[in-house]
Design a protein around this motif. Structure first.
Motif, short mmCIF file in Angstrom:
data_model
loop_
_atom_site.label_atom_id
_atom_site.label_comp_id
_atom_site.label_asym_id
_atom_site.label_seq_id
_atom_site.Cartn_x
_atom_site.Cartn_y
_atom_site.Cartn_z
N ALA A 1 0.77 -1.33 -0.03
CA ALA A 1 0.14 0.03 0.01
C ALA A 1 0.64 1.16 0.03
O ALA A 1 1.78 1.20 0.69
CB ALA A 1 -0.91 0.02 1.17
N PRO A 2 0.35 2.06 -0.86
CA PRO A 2 1.20 3.33 -0.76
C PRO A 2 1.04 4.35 0.41
O PRO A 2 0.23 5.25 0.33
CB PRO A 2 0.78 4.13 -2.05
N MET A 3 1.59 4.37 1.52
CA MET A 3 1.37 4.99 2.73
C MET A 3 2.27 6.33 2.81
O MET A 3 3.40 6.14 3.01
CB MET A 3 1.70 3.99 3.89
N ALA A 4 1.51 7.40 2.59
CA ALA A 4 2.22 8.63 2.76
C ALA A 4 2.97 8.74 3.95
O ALA A 4 2.25 8.64 5.11
CB ALA A 4 1.28 9.83 2.27
N GLY A 5 4.28 9.24 3.90
CA GLY A 5 4.82 9.33 5.49
C GLY A 5 5.44 8.14 5.91
O GLY A 5 6.36 8.37 6.80
N VAL A 6 5.22 7.02 5.51
CA VAL A 6 5.73 5.91 5.99
C VAL A 6 6.56 5.00 4.75
O VAL A 6 7.47 4.60 4.92
CB VAL A 6 4.57 4.93 6.33
N SER A 7 5.86 5.10 3.59
CA SER A 7 6.75 4.50 2.42
C SER A 7 8.22 5.10 2.12
O SER A 7 7.80 6.44 2.23
CB SER A 7 5.73 4.48 1.33
#
Length: 345
Positions: free
Chosen positions: A15-21
């Motif tokens: 999943a493209p997790m903003a701030g984590v990826s």
């Protein structure tokens, strides 16, 4: 077959997790045979370019990048001041109202607000682009198609899925209520709150384009259930947050294994988002709570509050339901474990 369209070995997506990826996490998943991703919705154009170029140096395999397509609105100074006063009163620290300025800035730009991100992905020859909170303008979708870029968009109900399919976007990501963080709901006033498995069943009856299951998927048992429901692939987020190559802080990772209850709140960002229960859920989501400023203005306040206090009880740790079923495992090993189960089913 969806793997042929995405040019991946296994139907497993990060999943493209903003701030984590991170480029490192995305590359690890792609190199293991899945589809790595970058959540660029919170990135400036320069930061987005840097992340894409870094990822391309670490893998020559396909990956996706994700952008937000929310409807941009103006801030409301009176609403923000009232919200700030209410929150600081509930947190018993009114002095904070003197340290956070309003009007709040708009943290995140929508993909639809201009063509900077569009031109970036075309110039960088990004193979796959996905969208959250809505879809791009018709002309933007056309330009992506002309550049041979595969497109995906999140849907949280049948209506959104039909809209995505009719737009010419290639793939629907069916995101159930179990999903961690912000789901891709177009209109938060019409949130259908459908479970992932039920959503897959409903969407597959209505559209013919490939459908990816997302939301609360943590292990092979969940993956198997999604494929039985008719999903063409699965997308996992929370299960990858704990990986050493993610950008999650040690406090965040530790919390995933210590506090296993999640709840949805709009108080932190202005949009419904599921995370580990903290003081926002306990003290701000009061029955008489006023309406927070809209997304992403409320998010600015929440981030500023945490930055000033360094109080972990204020920091959002986004996580999906079933978080108690994640394990400590590196990204490539998780992809291999899931893929082995898929191939042997």
């Amino acid at each position: 077959m969806l793997q042929n369209l995405l040019k991946i070995k296994y139907p497993i997506l990060l999943a493209p997790m903003a701030g984590v990826s991170t480029p490192e996490l995305a590359a690890e998943v792609s190199n293991a045979g899945g589809l790595g991703s970058l959540g660029l919705g919170s990135s400036s154009i320069n930061k987005a370019r840097e992340q894409i170029q870094s990822l391309k140096k670490q893998t020559n395999l396909p990956f996706q990048v994700n952008f937000f397509c929310h409807e941009s609105i103006d801030s409301n100074d009176d609403l923000e001041k009232n919200w700030m006063k209410y929150c600081c009163h509930q947190f018993q620290n009114l002095e904070l109202t003197k340290q956070i300025n309003s009007p709040f800035p708009c943290l995140y730009k929508s993909f639809k607000d201009g063509d900077d991100y569009l031109n970036l992905v075309i110039k960088e020859q990004v193979p796959i682009v996905s969208f959250h909170f809505g879809i791009p303008h018709a002309y933007q979708i056309d330009k992506l198609k002309q550049a041979n870029i595969v497109t995906m968009a999140s849907a949280t109900n049948v209506s959104e899925a039909l809209y995505i399919a009719a737009s010419g976007i290639d793939i629907v990501i069916a995101q159930g209520i179990e999903a961690g963080g912000h789901r891709g709901t177009f209109n938060t006033h019409t949130d259908s709150s459908i479970k992932t498995i039920d959503l897959i069943h409903l969407i597959k009856k209505e559209i013919t384009i490939p459908t990816i299951a997302a939301g609360g998927i943590m292990n092979f048992q969940h993956v198997q259930q999604c494929f039985k429901a008719g999903a063409d692939a699965v997308q996992l987020g929370t299960a990858f947050v704990q990986c050493s190559t993610s950008n999650a802080s040690k406090n965040y990772v530790d919390a995933l294994f210590r506090h296993r209850e999640t709840q949805i709140t709009s108080s932190i960002s202005g949009r419904p988002a599921r995370g580990l229960i903290n003081d926002w859920h306990r003290y701000i989501d009061h029955p008489n709570c006023p309406s927070p400023p809209p997304y992403p203005y409320a998010y600015y306040f929440a981030k500023a509050l945490y930055k000033l206090t360094k109080n972990n009880k204020y920091e959002p740790y986004w996580a999906g339901m079933n978080v108690s079923e994640i394990e400590r495992i590196e990204a490539k090993d998780l992809v291999q474990k899931l893929s082995h189960g898929i191939m042997c089913k």
